[in-house]
Design a protein around this motif. Structure first.
Motif, PDB file in Angstrom:
ATOM      1  N   LEU A  15       0.794  -1.134   0.085  1.00 47.36           N
ATOM      2  CA  LEU A  15      -0.077  -0.048  -0.098  1.00 47.36           C
ATOM      3  C   LEU A  15       0.909   1.381  -0.049  1.00 47.36           C
ATOM      4  O   LEU A  15       0.422   2.174  -0.863  1.00 47.36           O
ATOM      5  N   ASN A  16       1.947   1.243   0.864  1.00 50.98           N
ATOM      6  CA  ASN A  16       2.747   2.435   0.945  1.00 50.98           C
ATOM      7  C   ASN A  16       4.243   2.054   0.754  1.00 50.98           C
ATOM      8  O   ASN A  16       4.767   1.689   1.788  1.00 50.98           O
ATOM      9  N   PRO A  17       5.029   2.112  -0.381  1.00 51.22           N
ATOM     10  CA  PRO A  17       6.276   1.406  -0.402  1.00 51.22           C
ATOM     11  C   PRO A  17       7.292   2.465   0.170  1.00 51.22           C
ATOM     12  O   PRO A  17       8.447   2.140   0.482  1.00 51.22           O
ATOM     13  N   SER A  18       7.016   3.622   0.854  1.00 51.29           N
ATOM     14  CA  SER A  18       7.918   4.402   1.514  1.00 51.29           C
ATOM     15  C   SER A  18       8.132   4.062   2.671  1.00 51.29           C
ATOM     16  O   SER A  18       9.197   4.245   3.487  1.00 51.29           O
ATOM     17  N   VAL A  19       7.552   3.051   3.588  1.00 50.95           N
ATOM     18  CA  VAL A  19       7.705   2.503   4.661  1.00 50.95           C
ATOM     19  C   VAL A  19       8.517   1.272   4.523  1.00 50.95           C
ATOM     20  O   VAL A  19       8.122   0.244   3.727  1.00 50.95           O
ATOM     21  N   GLY A  73       2.842   5.596  15.407  1.00 51.51           N
ATOM     22  CA  GLY A  73       2.673   6.393  14.313  1.00 51.51           C
ATOM     23  C   GLY A  73       3.490   7.804  14.420  1.00 51.51           C
ATOM     24  O   GLY A  73       4.092   8.554  13.491  1.00 51.51           O
ATOM     25  N   LEU A  74       3.197   8.547  15.703  1.00 54.13           N
ATOM     26  CA  LEU A  74       3.952   9.863  15.909  1.00 54.13           C
ATOM     27  C   LEU A  74       5.288   9.885  15.960  1.00 54.13           C
ATOM     28  O   LEU A  74       5.902  10.841  15.317  1.00 54.13           O
ATOM     29  N   LEU A  75       5.902   8.652  16.256  1.00 52.58           N
ATOM     30  CA  LEU A  75       7.188   8.664  16.365  1.00 52.58           C
ATOM     31  C   LEU A  75       8.159   8.434  15.023  1.00 52.58           C
ATOM     32  O   LEU A  75       8.844   9.252  14.458  1.00 52.58           O
ATOM     33  N   TYR A  76       7.436   7.574  14.100  1.00 52.54           N
ATOM     34  CA  TYR A  76       7.528   7.389  12.674  1.00 52.54           C
ATOM     35  C   TYR A  76       7.568   8.871  12.037  1.00 52.54           C
ATOM     36  O   TYR A  76       8.695   9.130  11.300  1.00 52.54           O
ATOM     37  N   ALA A  77       6.229   9.796  12.154  1.00 49.62           N
ATOM     38  CA  ALA A  77       6.367  10.919  11.572  1.00 49.62           C
ATOM     39  C   ALA A  77       7.298  11.840  11.958  1.00 49.62           C
ATOM     40  O   ALA A  77       7.628  12.707  11.401  1.00 49.62           O
ATOM     41  N   GLU A  81      10.970  12.467   7.064  1.00 51.55           N
ATOM     42  CA  GLU A  81      10.927  13.803   6.361  1.00 51.55           C
ATOM     43  C   GLU A  81      10.055  13.579   4.932  1.00 51.55           C
ATOM     44  O   GLU A  81      10.218  12.196   4.383  1.00 51.55           O
ATOM     45  N   GLY A  82       9.773  14.352   4.535  1.00 54.44           N
ATOM     46  CA  GLY A  82       8.957  14.281   3.106  1.00 54.44           C
ATOM     47  C   GLY A  82       7.345  14.520   3.142  1.00 54.44           C
ATOM     48  O   GLY A  82       6.908  14.462   4.428  1.00 54.44           O
ATOM     49  N   ALA A  88       2.279   7.651   5.744  1.00 53.73           N
ATOM     50  CA  ALA A  88       3.120   6.623   5.937  1.00 53.73           C
ATOM     51  C   ALA A  88       3.059   6.243   7.655  1.00 53.73           C
ATOM     52  O   ALA A  88       2.994   5.125   7.924  1.00 53.73           O
ATOM     53  N   ALA A  89       2.857   7.270   8.342  1.00 49.41           N
ATOM     54  CA  ALA A  89       2.737   7.211   9.865  1.00 49.41           C
ATOM     55  C   ALA A  89       1.370   6.555  10.087  1.00 49.41           C
ATOM     56  O   ALA A  89       1.290   5.658  11.097  1.00 49.41           O
TER      57      ALA A  89
END
Length: 237
Positions: A15-19, A73-77, A81-82, A88-89
């Protein structure tokens, strides 16, 4: 449930390749990391051996899972960056929540909502055979989504995902055929279990480096430019 949880990691990566896939492998098992961490230090959650797990409100309770997921999620965000980091979070948050959702489907009503008595569980896996059918079905469904959404960037990328799945199946077979010894301590069980989780996350991260998103590859492909017609000529369409 063990390897069935990783179906959500494969699906989320599609779903989200950036993660990163390795991070998603950690996310889908985050509350089990928390559970074993708590019981290993004799705090909060408790367990007795063999395989009689109980009182899990601080890791598997709905309220607790919501907190773990939001924090992840907050930690990942905060660490990335971007422009797409918030989406992604959300994917990371959903990956954490997926653990208790899948547990709820197969387990008896032993998952607490808050910090009281257990109450959630649909018990769709009344015996080990049905449980394994569900787990492997979930795993291969998520894996199929991942394989369809990615392409290898080098020859190793053709076999790396299959090596990962082979390792997962091997660990699942070991888990099923090796009963927990009555005298084994929760510390020993926790070290082995968390070691297996971490090993799979590392291997997933290595395997995913040899593949890339099919969608991003298509977006990066140069658009063919039609050659200009020579001067003095009229091109017919």
């Amino acid at each position: 449930m063990f390897i069935g949880h990783y179906s959500a990691a494969f699906a989320a990566r599609a779903l989200n390749p950036s993660v990163p896939l390795g991070l998603l492998f950690v996310a889908v098992q985050l509350i089990d990391y928390a559970f074993f961490a708590f019981v290993m230090v004799n705090a909060g959650d408790a367990a007795v051996l063999p395989v009689d797990f109980h009182y899990m409100p601080f890791s598997h309770g709905v309220v607790a899972v919501s907190i773990w997921a939001l924090a992840a999620g907050l930690l990942y965000a905060g660490l990335t960056e971007g422009g797409g980091r918030m989406m992604a979070a959300l994917v990371v948050t959903a990956a954490v929540v997926s653990h208790v959702v899948l547990d709820m489907l197969v387990q008896v009503p032993d998952l607490p909502i808050g910090y009281g008595e257990p109450g959630l569980g649909f018990a769709l896996a009344p015996d080990i055979l049905i449980g394994q059918v569900i787990e492997f079905g979930l795993l291969f469904a998520g894996f199929a989504l991942y394989m369809r959404s990615t392409v290898p960037t080098r020859p190793f990328g053709q076999i790396a995902p299959w090596l990962l799945v082979g390792l997962m199946i091997g660990l699942q077979v070991y888990n099923l055929t090796t009963p927990v010894a009555a005298g084994q301590s929760i510390i020993e069980l926790g070290v082995v279990t968390l070691g297996a989780f971490t090993l799979l996350a590392i291997v997933a991260g290595i395997a995913s480096r040899s593949r890339t998103s099919r969608r991003s590859l298509m977006e990066a492909a140069p658009v063919p430019v039609r050659p200009a017609a020579p001067e003095g000529r009229i091109t017919r369409r």
